[in-house]
Structure formats: C-alpha cells, structure tokens
Design an enzyme around this catalytic site. Sequence first.
Site, short mmCIF file in Angstrom:
data_model
loop_
_atom_site.label_atom_id
_atom_site.label_comp_id
_atom_site.label_asym_id
_atom_site.label_seq_id
_atom_site.Cartn_x
_atom_site.Cartn_y
_atom_site.Cartn_z
N SER A 201 1.30 -1.45 -6.39
CA SER A 201 0.54 -0.79 -5.45
C SER A 201 0.55 -0.04 -5.90
O SER A 201 1.45 0.68 -6.60
CB SER A 201 2.06 -0.40 -4.26
OG SER A 201 1.60 0.68 -3.81
N TYR B 132 9.89 3.00 -2.21
CA TYR B 132 9.32 2.88 -2.58
C TYR B 132 8.28 2.74 -3.55
O TYR B 132 8.06 2.02 -4.28
CB TYR B 132 8.38 2.00 -1.25
CG TYR B 132 7.21 1.21 -1.50
CD1 TYR B 132 7.60 -0.42 -1.22
CD2 TYR B 132 5.76 1.15 -1.67
CE1 TYR B 132 6.41 -1.87 -1.80
CE2 TYR B 132 4.54 0.31 -2.25
CZ TYR B 132 4.92 -0.81 -1.68
OH TYR B 132 3.89 -1.55 -1.53
N ALA B 133 8.07 3.91 -3.40
CA ALA B 133 6.95 4.34 -5.23
C ALA B 133 7.29 4.00 -6.36
O ALA B 133 7.12 3.65 -6.89
CB ALA B 133 6.47 5.45 -4.49
N LYS C 249 7.87 0.30 -7.08
CA LYS C 249 7.18 -0.34 -7.50
C LYS C 249 6.33 0.17 -9.02
O LYS C 249 6.02 0.36 -9.95
CB LYS C 249 5.88 0.04 -6.65
CG LYS C 249 5.82 -0.50 -6.24
CD LYS C 249 5.83 -2.33 -5.86
CE LYS C 249 5.49 -2.93 -4.44
NZ LYS C 249 5.47 -4.72 -5.43
#
Length: 258
Positions: free
Chosen positions: A135, A149-150, A153
């Site tokens: 992402s 989440y970041a 990823k």
Amino acid sequence: MEVLDLKGKKALVTGGTKGIGKAIADQLAKSGAEVIVSARTQPAESPYHFIAADLTNPTDVANLTQTISEAYGGIDILINNVGGLTTPGGGFSTLTDEHWEQELQLNLISAIRLDKALLPQMIKQGSGVIIHISSIAGKLPLWDLNLAYAVSKAALNSYSKALATELASKGVRVLTVAPGATKTEMMENFIKDYAASAGISVEEGVNHLLTQIGGIPMGRMAEPEEVASLVRFLVSPSAAYLTGAIYSIDGGSLPVVS
C-alpha cells in the site's frame, strides 16, 4: 507467444475472492493461467479452485501448501494479496500490543509464512514470481488513521526487497505493488466506519481521507482491475528483468519522488 501469455502457469492468489484479489485472479485466468484462490471464507461460487485458509494460522498454511503440492505439484506465480486495515485510528495511544500483533500477522507474517512454504519448489524448478500487494501507506503513513497498518506495510516493502535480492540468482523474481485508494468493498467499509466514529457524513469522510493523502491528481480512486492489470504485466514474460522494485499505483498521490 504473446508477451502477456501465461498459459501453462499455475497461480495462487490469496484473498482472491473479492476486491483487488478477485480482479487479479480474473486477469491471470484471462491470460491463460490456471488459478487457485484462497480466503478465510468460501464464496457462494467461484470459477477457480478454492482452498479455505487463514494465513495467520500456521496450520492452515501447512494444509494449503500440502493441498497445492498434491494437486498441482507446486505453483509458478504467488500473489500475496491477503491483508487489511483492522486496527483503530487515533494514534499511538489507541493501539494495544494486541493491535500491533494483529496487524503485523495479517499484513507481514502471513506473506513471510506462505513464501517460506512455497519457495522451495520454485527454487527447485529455477523459476517463479512472487508479488506482494502492499500500500502507499507504507510510504505515506497517516498517524491518526492507519499507523499500525502503515508500519506493517513498510515492513512488507523492506522484506520484499531483501527477498528479491536473495532469490534473484535462483530464477525467482519478487516484486511489490502498492495501490493507493482503490474502490473496493473494504475501502467503502473503512470510510463508513471512519465517518461514523468521527460523526461526519460518508462524503466528508472521503474528502478527509483524500485530503490526508494530499489528494489524487487524477481525480478518482483506482478500479481493482487497474491494479490487476499492473500485476498481470509484472508476472508476465515481458517483465522478465524486473525484480526487487516497488510499483505505486495511486493516480499520482505520493507527493515525493519514489
């Protein structure tokens, strides 16, 4: 042979029953590949061989690998598409140890686990392609929306690059595709949940999200099929000299040279 011809290739697409994963499965099948899909829940119907698996569960990964080995002898293309934003926004203080573990298991460890299980056969045959679906959040983290989440990823990006370097001399290519905002059911649900928690309308939620990422110069979200088209090219013979790179597909969202 056409440059995007995948006839004779066997492909596994994780999370392949909806959204970007389904679009990828469809594109690979149209190019002639024999497609296998996995997900936690079996869809009502699927044109592809479906194998139920929770990739955060080592036992499920072992069963998935054994089923593929017995039925197909292995695969040529692995699309690690499973992932998602499952933790709350609000910054570091809202995230528990369990939140961090949950996000890392889903977005990083599941791919590492499946790669490790399926790579020996690819190395033995001297060929294969692995695509990790990441992402742009891995390069553009939003502390109040997707911190864990970041980070997961970003870790996936780093792992993918290192794995590509290790496997380049063994005939196996590893690449990363990093979509921006994409029109999927998952994105729609995320925006609805965010808008509800913030006490704003869905339209305001969309505008806030796009403002956070600096807008989309092309003026719209990506269609899943557009991401799938990039993946289709990267696994094809036309991309034979590509490995180790991260391909952002975000309509120009990233505000930096990358």
